[in-house]
Design an enzyme around this catalytic site. Sequence first.
Site, PDB file in Angstrom:
ATOM      1  N   ASP A 256      36.065  45.900  42.292  1.00 31.95           N
ATOM      2  CA  ASP A 256      35.287  45.447  43.480  1.00 31.95           C
ATOM      3  C   ASP A 256      34.854  46.042  45.251  1.00 31.95           C
ATOM      4  OD1 ASP A 256      36.825  44.626  45.936  1.00 31.95           O
ATOM      5  OD2 ASP A 256      36.870  43.017  44.783  1.00 31.95           O
TER       6      ASP A 256
ATOM      7  N   HIS B  97      43.515  50.850  39.124  1.00 28.92           N
ATOM      8  CA  HIS B  97      42.718  50.358  37.772  1.00 28.92           C
ATOM      9  C   HIS B  97      41.012  50.509  37.268  1.00 28.92           C
ATOM     10  CE1 HIS B  97      45.667  46.176  37.083  1.00 28.92           C
ATOM     11  NE2 HIS B  97      46.079  47.357  37.215  1.00 28.92           N
TER      12      HIS B  97
ATOM     13  N   ASN C  86      50.618  35.239  49.456  1.00 30.63           N
ATOM     14  CA  ASN C  86      49.484  34.675  47.992  1.00 30.63           C
ATOM     15  C   ASN C  86      49.654  33.277  47.412  1.00 30.63           C
ATOM     16  OD1 ASN C  86      48.811  36.155  45.675  1.00 30.63           O
ATOM     17  ND2 ASN C  86      50.093  35.222  44.444  1.00 30.63           N
TER      18      ASN C  86
ATOM     19  N   CYS D 195      31.354  58.269  28.504  1.00 35.31           N
ATOM     20  CA  CYS D 195      30.980  58.016  27.203  1.00 35.31           C
ATOM     21  C   CYS D 195      31.960  57.736  26.488  1.00 35.31           C
ATOM     22  CB  CYS D 195      29.989  59.005  26.437  1.00 35.31           C
ATOM     23  SG  CYS D 195      29.659  58.981  24.895  1.00 35.31           S
TER      24      CYS D 195
ATOM     25  N   CYS E  67      25.391  61.188  22.982  1.00 31.02           N
ATOM     26  CA  CYS E  67      25.252  61.448  22.243  1.00 31.02           C
ATOM     27  C   CYS E  67      25.472  59.659  21.417  1.00 31.02           C
ATOM     28  CB  CYS E  67      27.245  61.959  21.124  1.00 31.02           C
ATOM     29  SG  CYS E  67      28.070  60.824  22.598  1.00 31.02           S
TER      30      CYS E  67
ATOM     31  N   GLY F 211      47.729  38.237  47.273  1.00 31.87           N
ATOM     32  CA  GLY F 211      45.877  38.167  45.790  1.00 31.87           C
ATOM     33  C   GLY F 211      46.823  38.887  44.552  1.00 31.87           C
ATOM     34  N   THR F 212      48.147  38.282  43.926  1.00 24.49           N
ATOM     35  CA  THR F 212      48.408  39.157  42.636  1.00 24.49           C
ATOM     36  C   THR F 212      49.283  38.665  42.122  1.00 24.49           C
ATOM     37  OG1 THR F 212      48.595  40.736  41.096  1.00 24.49           O
ATOM     38  CG2 THR F 212      49.699  41.252  43.609  1.00 24.49           C
TER      39      THR F 212
ATOM     40  N   PRO G  88      35.324  35.561  41.887  1.00 20.97           N
ATOM     41  CA  PRO G  88      36.646  34.759  40.746  1.00 20.97           C
ATOM     42  C   PRO G  88      38.126  35.482  40.460  1.00 20.97           C
ATOM     43  CG  PRO G  88      35.432  34.792  39.133  1.00 20.97           C
ATOM     44  CD  PRO G  88      34.672  35.338  40.342  1.00 20.97           C
ATOM     45  N   ASP G  89      39.079  35.191  40.476  1.00 25.37           N
ATOM     46  CA  ASP G  89      39.873  35.795  40.649  1.00 25.37           C
ATOM     47  C   ASP G  89      40.056  35.799  38.547  1.00 25.37           C
ATOM     48  OD1 ASP G  89      41.646  33.771  39.654  1.00 25.37           O
ATOM     49  OD2 ASP G  89      42.977  33.824  41.602  1.00 25.37           O
ATOM     50  N   PHE G  90      41.221  36.156  38.408  1.00 24.83           N
ATOM     51  CA  PHE G  90      42.006  36.726  36.866  1.00 24.83           C
ATOM     52  C   PHE G  90      42.053  35.245  35.755  1.00 24.83           C
ATOM     53  CE2 PHE G  90      40.956  40.582  37.754  1.00 24.83           C
ATOM     54  CZ  PHE G  90      39.906  40.971  36.995  1.00 24.83           C
ATOM     55  N   ARG G  91      43.469  34.429  36.872  1.00 25.10           N
ATOM     56  CA  ARG G  91      44.117  34.102  36.162  1.00 25.10           C
ATOM     57  C   ARG G  91      44.136  32.735  36.357  1.00 25.10           C
ATOM     58  NH1 ARG G  91      45.728  39.018  35.600  1.00 25.10           N
ATOM     59  NH2 ARG G  91      46.125  39.681  33.565  1.00 25.10           N
TER      60      ARG G  91
ATOM     61  N   ASN H 172      41.866  46.164  42.353  1.00 26.90           N
ATOM     62  CA  ASN H 172      40.503  45.408  42.380  1.00 26.90           C
ATOM     63  C   ASN H 172      39.405  46.313  42.125  1.00 26.90           C
ATOM     64  OD1 ASN H 172      41.886  43.367  42.933  1.00 26.90           O
ATOM     65  ND2 ASN H 172      41.451  42.829  45.660  1.00 26.90           N
TER      66      ASN H 172
HETATM   67  P1  OAD Z   1      45.030  37.572  38.761  1.00 22.25           P
HETATM   68  O1  OAD Z   1      44.027  35.959  38.766  1.00 22.25           O
HETATM   69  O2  OAD Z   1      46.151  37.593  37.753  1.00 22.25           O
HETATM   70  O3  OAD Z   1      46.139  36.858  40.114  1.00 22.25           O
HETATM   71  C1  OAD Z   1      45.561  36.250  41.374  1.00 22.25           C
HETATM   72  C2  OAD Z   1      46.525  35.938  42.572  1.00 22.25           C
HETATM   73  O4  OAD Z   1      46.109  35.103  43.695  1.00 22.25           O
HETATM   74  C3  OAD Z   1      47.452  34.572  41.514  1.00 22.25           C
HETATM   75  O5  OAD Z   1      48.320  34.944  41.401  1.00 22.25           O
HETATM   76  C4  OAD Z   1      46.496  33.708  42.624  1.00 22.25           C
HETATM   77  O6  OAD Z   1      47.661  32.252  42.694  1.00 22.25           O
HETATM   78  C5  OAD Z   1      46.206  33.964  44.008  1.00 22.25           C
HETATM   79  N1  OAD Z   1      45.016  33.920  44.922  1.00 22.25           N
HETATM   80  C6  OAD Z   1      44.409  33.093  44.562  1.00 22.25           C
HETATM   81  N2  OAD Z   1      42.941  32.957  45.004  1.00 22.25           N
HETATM   82  C7  OAD Z   1      43.945  33.518  46.310  1.00 22.25           C
HETATM   83  C8  OAD Z   1      43.634  33.021  48.391  1.00 22.25           C
HETATM   84  N3  OAD Z   1      42.555  33.037  48.140  1.00 22.25           N
HETATM   85  N4  OAD Z   1      44.729  33.333  48.500  1.00 22.25           N
HETATM   86  C9  OAD Z   1      45.776  33.392  47.912  1.00 22.25           C
HETATM   87  N5  OAD Z   1      46.821  33.749  47.055  1.00 22.25           N
HETATM   88  C10 OAD Z   1      44.779  34.049  46.345  1.00 22.25           C
HETATM   89  O7  OAD Z   1      44.839  37.909  39.567  1.00 22.25           O
HETATM   90  P2  OAD Z   1      45.289  40.128  39.757  1.00 22.25           P
HETATM   91  O8  OAD Z   1      47.139  40.125  40.035  1.00 22.25           O
HETATM   92  O9  OAD Z   1      44.564  41.117  41.007  1.00 22.25           O
HETATM   93  O10 OAD Z   1      43.029  43.927  35.020  1.00 22.25           O
HETATM   94  O11 OAD Z   1      45.601  40.721  38.155  1.00 22.25           O
HETATM   95  C11 OAD Z   1      45.475  41.433  37.401  1.00 22.25           C
HETATM   96  C12 OAD Z   1      44.460  42.536  36.495  1.00 22.25           C
HETATM   97  O12 OAD Z   1      44.257  41.638  35.792  1.00 22.25           O
HETATM   98  C13 OAD Z   1      43.304  43.289  37.112  1.00 22.25           C
HETATM   99  O13 OAD Z   1      43.651  44.059  38.193  1.00 22.25           O
HETATM  100  C14 OAD Z   1      42.808  42.598  35.466  1.00 22.25           C
HETATM  101  C15 OAD Z   1      42.966  41.707  35.424  1.00 22.25           C
HETATM  102  O14 OAD Z   1      43.477  42.418  33.787  1.00 22.25           O
HETATM  103  C16 OAD Z   1      41.725  45.137  34.950  1.00 22.25           C
HETATM  104  O15 OAD Z   1      40.768  44.549  35.031  1.00 22.25           O
HETATM  105  C17 OAD Z   1      41.949  46.258  34.035  1.00 22.25           C
HETATM  106 ZN    ZN Z   2      28.172  61.121  24.757  1.00 25.43          ZN
END
Ligand code: OAD
Ligand code: ZN
Length: 325
Positions: free
Chosen positions: A109, A126, A229, A134, A167, A204-205, A33-36, A107
Amino acid sequence: MDKNLKPLVSAIQSGKKITFFLGAGISTSAGIPDFRTPGTGLYSNLAKFNLPFPEAVFDIDYFREHPTAFYILADELYPGKFKPTLFHFFVKLLENKNLLHRVYTQNIDTLERIAGVNDNLIVEVHGSFAKNHCIDCEKEMSTSELKAQMKKVSENEKVGIPKCLHCKGYVKPDITFFGEGLPQRFFELWEEDSDDVEVAVVAGTSLSVYPFASLPAEVSKKALRVLINQESVGDFKASRRKTDVLALDDCDTIAKEIVKLLGWESELEELSIKAEEKEEDEKEEEKEEEVKEKEAKEEDEKYDSGTKQKESTDDLSKDISKLTI
Ligand code: OAD
Ligand code: ZN
């Protein structure tokens, strides 16, 4: 044909190199899954953890007090279970054609690596699961030890929390958490690369986490910027440039379209078949390795019971766990 993609296809045909800026959306078709994204994104599905705020699962201060939420998630997301997507193979194909300048990915992954992209060309902005440290004494822990400790589950626990062998502090994979600095490699390479970006493909961000989110705005005005995107985001939305290309659709669908326009379809297919074969070979090797380890462990057990005086079961099991780690 999507006329939108013409400038990108022409740039590739004229030998311009691509710099990618990637996020979770390129891995959703792999089952991660993505995040947002509302509903399906990780942050809308964290209710079971009772977090004070969704990002807490990746927050260093929260982790210090409550490491379990992260480890349950890490157990679900740990690399090894997922396969690269068509989009990852598109990136690899560009490398094979000597058209890949760099891949900046948020990513964790490691699917870029699994698709075969050269480590030198990847910047894991990231961090990743590749190494672990540790959080107190900063000593490294091997991945085999970390995984072994994650498997040591006591009652009422879903996952073991790895603790430092020196530790006893909590150990965490080198994923950059909120509140931590980004890897040095990112700063060094971005300093080197930022003026040389000819074509920036952002895919994809949501461009919501800084400093990564500001990178597309930092590329030269001469560069061609492309956003692949589901939705328009970041600088593409706020300060769109006249030459920007916006391909607002699924990443794999767009990559397929580009590859088709370039006439590279069979090469792309070959890449994913090769990766599949490689993975099967590796799985076979892993199985053989496990069998060998099991045999060695059984040999040791025989040796122990034959030569040593009878020890308590507790002591013996401790010895075995030392030997097998
Ligand atoms: P987000 O979940 O914030 O954004 C994902 C984007 O990809 C969104 O704009 C979706 O619309 C789009 N999307 C999803 N599936 C898609 C698909 N199949 N084709 C095209 N677009 C698609 O994820 P990131 O921007 O990667 O940080 O999030 C950035 C950071 O926030 C991550 O690295 C993570 C998180 O907190 C840490 O873990 C430190
Ligand atoms: Zn330690």
